[in-house]
Write an enzyme that holds these catalytic residues in place. Structure first.
Site, PDB file in Angstrom:
ATOM      1  N   LEU A 122     -34.944 -13.156  11.586  1.00 19.57           N
ATOM      2  CA  LEU A 122     -35.356 -12.956  10.202  1.00 19.57           C
ATOM      3  C   LEU A 122     -34.170 -12.895   9.247  1.00 19.57           C
ATOM      4  O   LEU A 122     -34.273 -13.309   8.098  1.00 19.57           O
ATOM      5  CB  LEU A 122     -36.183 -11.674  10.088  1.00 19.57           C
ATOM      6  CG  LEU A 122     -37.561 -11.716  10.754  1.00 19.57           C
ATOM      7  CD1 LEU A 122     -38.236 -10.357  10.661  1.00 19.57           C
ATOM      8  CD2 LEU A 122     -38.432 -12.785  10.132  1.00 19.57           C
ATOM      9  N   ASP A 144     -20.233  -4.522  13.420  1.00 24.35           N
ATOM     10  CA  ASP A 144     -20.819  -3.959  14.638  1.00 24.35           C
ATOM     11  C   ASP A 144     -21.494  -2.644  14.258  1.00 24.35           C
ATOM     12  O   ASP A 144     -20.827  -1.643  13.989  1.00 24.35           O
ATOM     13  CB  ASP A 144     -19.737  -3.726  15.686  1.00 24.35           C
ATOM     14  CG  ASP A 144     -20.288  -3.201  17.007  1.00 24.35           C
ATOM     15  OD1 ASP A 144     -21.505  -2.889  17.070  1.00 24.35           O
ATOM     16  OD2 ASP A 144     -19.514  -3.086  17.966  1.00 24.35           O
ATOM     17  N   ASN A 203     -30.651  -5.880   7.521  1.00 25.40           N
ATOM     18  CA  ASN A 203     -31.635  -6.369   8.470  1.00 25.40           C
ATOM     19  C   ASN A 203     -31.267  -6.065   9.921  1.00 25.40           C
ATOM     20  O   ASN A 203     -32.137  -6.078  10.790  1.00 25.40           O
ATOM     21  CB  ASN A 203     -31.788  -7.889   8.286  1.00 25.40           C
ATOM     22  CG  ASN A 203     -32.462  -8.567   9.448  1.00 25.40           C
ATOM     23  OD1 ASN A 203     -33.678  -8.470   9.632  1.00 25.40           O
ATOM     24  ND2 ASN A 203     -31.676  -9.261  10.276  1.00 25.40           N
ATOM     25  N   TYR A 241     -38.620   3.608  19.127  1.00 26.73           N
ATOM     26  CA  TYR A 241     -38.410   2.599  18.089  1.00 26.73           C
ATOM     27  C   TYR A 241     -39.155   2.984  16.815  1.00 26.73           C
ATOM     28  O   TYR A 241     -38.578   2.978  15.713  1.00 26.73           O
ATOM     29  CB  TYR A 241     -38.882   1.225  18.564  1.00 26.73           C
ATOM     30  CG  TYR A 241     -38.854   0.177  17.467  1.00 26.73           C
ATOM     31  CD1 TYR A 241     -37.666  -0.460  17.131  1.00 26.73           C
ATOM     32  CD2 TYR A 241     -40.011  -0.151  16.752  1.00 26.73           C
ATOM     33  CE1 TYR A 241     -37.628  -1.403  16.108  1.00 26.73           C
ATOM     34  CE2 TYR A 241     -39.976  -1.096  15.729  1.00 26.73           C
ATOM     35  CZ  TYR A 241     -38.790  -1.719  15.419  1.00 26.73           C
ATOM     36  OH  TYR A 241     -38.763  -2.641  14.405  1.00 26.73           O
ATOM     37  N   LYS A 282     -37.594   4.210  12.876  1.00 27.77           N
ATOM     38  CA  LYS A 282     -37.933   3.635  11.577  1.00 27.77           C
ATOM     39  C   LYS A 282     -38.504   4.689  10.621  1.00 27.77           C
ATOM     40  O   LYS A 282     -38.329   4.590   9.403  1.00 27.77           O
ATOM     41  CB  LYS A 282     -38.930   2.492  11.764  1.00 27.77           C
ATOM     42  CG  LYS A 282     -38.360   1.275  12.488  1.00 27.77           C
ATOM     43  CD  LYS A 282     -37.255   0.616  11.682  1.00 27.77           C
ATOM     44  CE  LYS A 282     -36.817  -0.707  12.265  1.00 27.77           C
ATOM     45  NZ  LYS A 282     -35.798  -1.388  11.444  1.00 27.77           N
TER      46      LYS A 282
END
Length: 342
Positions: free
Chosen positions: A50, A98, A124, A211, A215
């Site tokens: 993306l 990094d 991103n 995960y 977020k």
């Protein structure tokens, strides 16, 4: 301005949200004639997936200069070479970044100070993993480090640079990639004090929830960041691309059966990468000050994760904020945030 924290929490089930987001929502493409001529953008994690697609879409709008923030300079240069073939008039550079290394994040932010103008930033870079991994450089669990801590560190370090590099009466955009899965997260770490170190316990790792929770942390952070950063200086928002097929986000998925399962699910339900990446372009091109402090999903302003609107959620989000600032004290983030208030 009304941000996501000022909206009532969503009461719609995640199943309904997923269906609407994946199959019913309509892309909001930039208006015909939209031009990014003479503008500069930074996109991290942009040699593939993306990030690459969003970079291409910005270049298609006439973007003059783009910085690809990439972990591997070799792969970044290969991606830049492909972009140059399509857009030979644009200045396209690959810079090393990094996200598992604090010195690398700090060096990247300092390098941005040489740019004359910065109009767009899309953070991103991110990943998902099915098993527990620790970043050797920091000792933190990798999803926590890359998806949250290093991402917000880079965002905060860039804030004064963006304000200094802004054009008159045109605040720059900073978009952090988010996920609709935040709305389904159980946020299993919420009862731990301190909270962030709980991510580093391998016994608490869960292949989906870790995960999702990584977020949610960005929702917590943006909730409080709006008290320090004005949309007149920098427009900061979160953008969800929905589930997208054929990206490199799941490069950490291990095992043939799991890889095949993820791939099959993507083929059946996933958005095309061009549509997914359009969510980021929408956030930085179509959206203005009204999107400051907002979580964007389905190309619209959406409430944050519902848990954050509860009294307990408010307390937990404050702990996330406090612990994050403590973790990043070495980089002077408190001083930077206070300076943004001035």
């Amino acid at each position: 301005m009304v941000g996501s924290r000022d909206l009532p929490p969503s009461t719609v089930s995640f199943g309904t949200v997923f269906f609407q987001n994946q199959f019913r929502a309509k892309p909001q493409w930039p208006a015909p004639g939209t031009s990014l001529s003479d503008q500069t953008a930074i996109v991290t994690g942009s040699n593939t997936g993306l990030g690459y697609e969003a970079s291409v879409q910005l270049l298609e709008l006439g973007l003059s200069h783009i910085i690809l923030g990439v972990r591997s300079l070799e792969r970044g240069e290969a991606a830049a070479a492909k972009m140059r073939q399509l857009h030979p008039k644009a200045k396209i550079e690959a810079w090393e970044l990094d996200m598992s290394s604090y010195p690398s994040v700090q060096a990247f932010a300092r390098r941005c100070e040489i740019l004359q103008h910065i109009d767009i930033v899309i953070l991103n870079a991110g990943l998902t993993r099915m098993t527990f991994h620790t970043c050797a450089a920091t000792g933190h669990e990798e999803l926590l480090q890359v998806n949250y801590i290093s991402t917000v560190l880079l965002a905060v370090l860039l804030l004064p640079v963006l304000r200094a590099k802004a054009r008159p009466r045109r605040p720059p955009h900073l978009t952090i990639v988010s996920a609709a899965l935040t709305l389904a997260a159980k946020f299993q770490y919420k009862d731990y004090v301190p909270l962030l170190p709980a991510f580093d316990d391998p016994q608490l790792f869960h292949r989906e929830e870790t995960y999702n929770s990584s977020k949610v942390l960005a929702h917590c952070f943006l909730w409080h960041l709006c008290d320090y950063v004005s949309g007149n200086d920098v427009i900061v928002n979160l953008a969800d691309p929905a589930w997208v097929r054929g990206t490199d986000l799941t490069r950490g998925v291990e095992g043939c059966a799991m890889k095949l399962g993820v791939k099959a699910f993507g083929v059946l339900t996933g958005r095309h990468p061009r549509v997914g990446a359009s969510c980021f372009v929408d956030a930085v091109v179509n959206k203005g000050k009204e999107s400051h402090g907002c979580f964007l999903m389905s190309w619209k302003i959406h409430p944050f994760a519902a848990y954050l609107y509860t009294p307990e959620g408010r307390r937990v989000s404050q702990r996330v904020w406090d612990e994050t600032l403590q973790e990043l004290d070495f980089a002077g983030v408190r001083r930077i945030l206070e300076s943004m208030k001035a």
